[in-house]
Design an enzyme around this catalytic site. Structure first.
Site, mmCIF file in Angstrom:
data_model
loop_
_atom_site.group_PDB
_atom_site.id
_atom_site.type_symbol
_atom_site.label_atom_id
_atom_site.label_comp_id
_atom_site.label_asym_id
_atom_site.label_seq_id
_atom_site.Cartn_x
_atom_site.Cartn_y
_atom_site.Cartn_z
ATOM 1 N N LYS A 1 -7.806 -0.998 -9.632
ATOM 2 C CA LYS A 1 -8.390 -1.699 -8.571
ATOM 3 C C LYS A 1 -9.787 -0.851 -7.854
ATOM 4 O O LYS A 1 -9.791 0.291 -7.845
ATOM 5 C CB LYS A 1 -7.319 -1.735 -7.356
ATOM 6 N N SER B 1 0.982 -1.365 0.056
ATOM 7 C CA SER B 1 0.028 -0.007 0.077
ATOM 8 C C SER B 1 0.685 1.324 -0.026
ATOM 9 O O SER B 1 2.095 1.308 0.407
ATOM 10 C CB SER B 1 -1.020 -0.094 1.129
#
Ligand SMILES: Cc1cc2nc3c(=O)[nH]c(=O)nc-3n(C[C@H](O)[C@H](O)[C@H](O)COP(=O)(O)O)c2cc1C
Length: 389
Positions: free
Chosen positions: A260, A129
């Protein structure tokens, strides 16, 4: 050659010496154990979701209404779970979905490094992330030979976005995964009830604080004025992206771009037409919008829309190796696991995380062995059926 299912033999073998597994092998017990071990704020952040958490629950429960039919008289003494990641051969279709508080999940607050070590140990790629306690360069350095992916929360400042992407490319990440559904945070009652938002407390901002472009936005460095640096982060987080931004994202890197957060078949088509290198079906684990449809129930339609033109990645509610195989049967090329690996990190750091991954892979492998599917192609041919209609 070792098979993932051998992990079962290792567990039973250790049992002969009176040793039982240090961490649970099933998701429900794992979550219960982790819940007892994690600080309350962190647990709420990881375990919680949006609204009354209906979408989050549906993600996991919906796997229950998909069933698969085994085939007999097939030699499955060896199984091949290998999958492709933009030309790199992976031993399995499993990957670690990006989780922005991974860094906080281990007691030493270096959970991102621990997750990368688990990736190195198991061959399961980490999608790191943007929100991390260690800079992306340090994270990939722990990934060994296992490919790693970088998830981008696109900042409002375009130069900062370009800087993060070029750092990821220079560091050796294999793709940029652009998250589309989080320019603003969804309504999360558990976190709101405790007024807890980790980033505003200065957690998981290492990629920003270490970034030369971000640092230029500050009057004083984060080491001297943390509060101002956090406020600058808040002001720059969360660019609203539209399809018109895709060429700009494309221009930032030669790496494959994965979008995503795609849930609608028309968005999947548009992503491919716009040059996305993979479509990543995800509803963010029910953390961003409530009232949605379980991710696994969206998969067949999105797979039809993608029609094999680009790889289709999937996450949402994966809690077992059986879930991984069901997602493949319904059209996923790669399958992400989310919350369970955070619990593994919380209970046992890199080793606990690797254990969670090994359990998922062992169950997936043994399911294929028993059901007569020696390859993922055979799993796809077998498919899965809704059992509630
Ligand atoms: C605590 C937490 C933090 C997350 N942080 C991120 C993130 O930083 N970037 C991102 O794209 N998705 C993030 N996600 C979403 C995951 O990538 C994934 O879509 C989701 O966890 C899948 O649902 P599951 O965990 O219930 O299986 C996060 C999820 C959780 C649980």
């Amino acid at each position: 050659m070792a098979q993932f299912g051998d992990y079962q033999l290792a567990i039973y073998g250790a049992g002969l010496e009176g040793v039982t597994p240090r961490w649970p092998v099933d998701a429900a017990t794992l979550e219960r154990r982790a819940a007892a071990a994690m600080p309350a704020d962190l647990l709420s952040y990881v375990q919680g979701g949006c609204g009354d958490e209906r979408t989050q629950r549906a993600n996991a429960e919906a796997f229950g209404h998909w069933g698969m039919v085994p085939r007999m008289m097939v030699d499955c003494s060896r199984r091949d779970l290998s999958a492709d990641l933009f030309g790199a051969r992976l031993a399995s279709p499993l990957f670690l979905a990006p989780i922005g508080v991974t860094g906080m999940c281990t007691q030493d607050a270096h959970g991102d490094l621990a997750a990368a070590r688990a990736a190195a140990e198991t061959g399961v790629p980490l999608c790191a992330s943007t929100l991390a306690n260690d800079p992306l360069e340090a994270v990939i350095a722990e990934s060994g030979d296992t490919p790693a992916l970088f998830q981008l929360y696109t900042p409002r400042d375009r130069d900062l976005a370009a800087s993060l992407v070029s750092r990821a490319e220079a560091a050796g990440y294999r793709a940029i995964v652009v998250t589309l559904d989080t320019w603003v945070t969804g309504w999360r009652p558990r976190d709101l009830n405790t007024a807890n938002f980790p980033q505003l407390r200065g957690h998981v901002l290492a990629n920003y604080f270490s970034d030369p472009v971000f640092r230029r936005l500050l009057a004083r460095p984060p080491e001297e004025d943390r509060r101002a640096a956090i406020m600058t982060w808040a002001a720059t987080f969360g660019q609203v992206l539209t399809w018109d931004d895709l060429p700009w994202l494309r221009s930032l890197t030669r790496l494959p771009i994965v979008l995503k957060g795609i849930c609608h078949p028309d968005d999947a088509r548009r992503a491919i037409d716009g040059g996305a290198d993979a479509v990543y079906l995800s509803n963010h684990g029910g953390r961003q919008a409530n009232g949605g449809i379980a991710a696994i129930d969206l998969l067949p339609e999105v797979a039809t829309a993608v029609a094999g033109r680009v790889p289709l990645w999937f996450d949402g509610g994966v809690r077992s190796g059986t879930d991984v195989i069901k997602a493949v049967a319904l059209g996923a090329d790669l399958v992400g696991v989310g919350r369970p690996y955070s619990y593994g990190l919380a209970l046992g750091g890199a080793a606990g995380c690797a254990h969670v991954l090994r359990c998922l892979l062992a169950e997936a492998d043994l399911l294929m062995a028993v059901n007569g599917w020696p390859t993922l192609a055979a799993v796809r041919d077998a498919g899965a059926r809704r059992t509630d209609r």
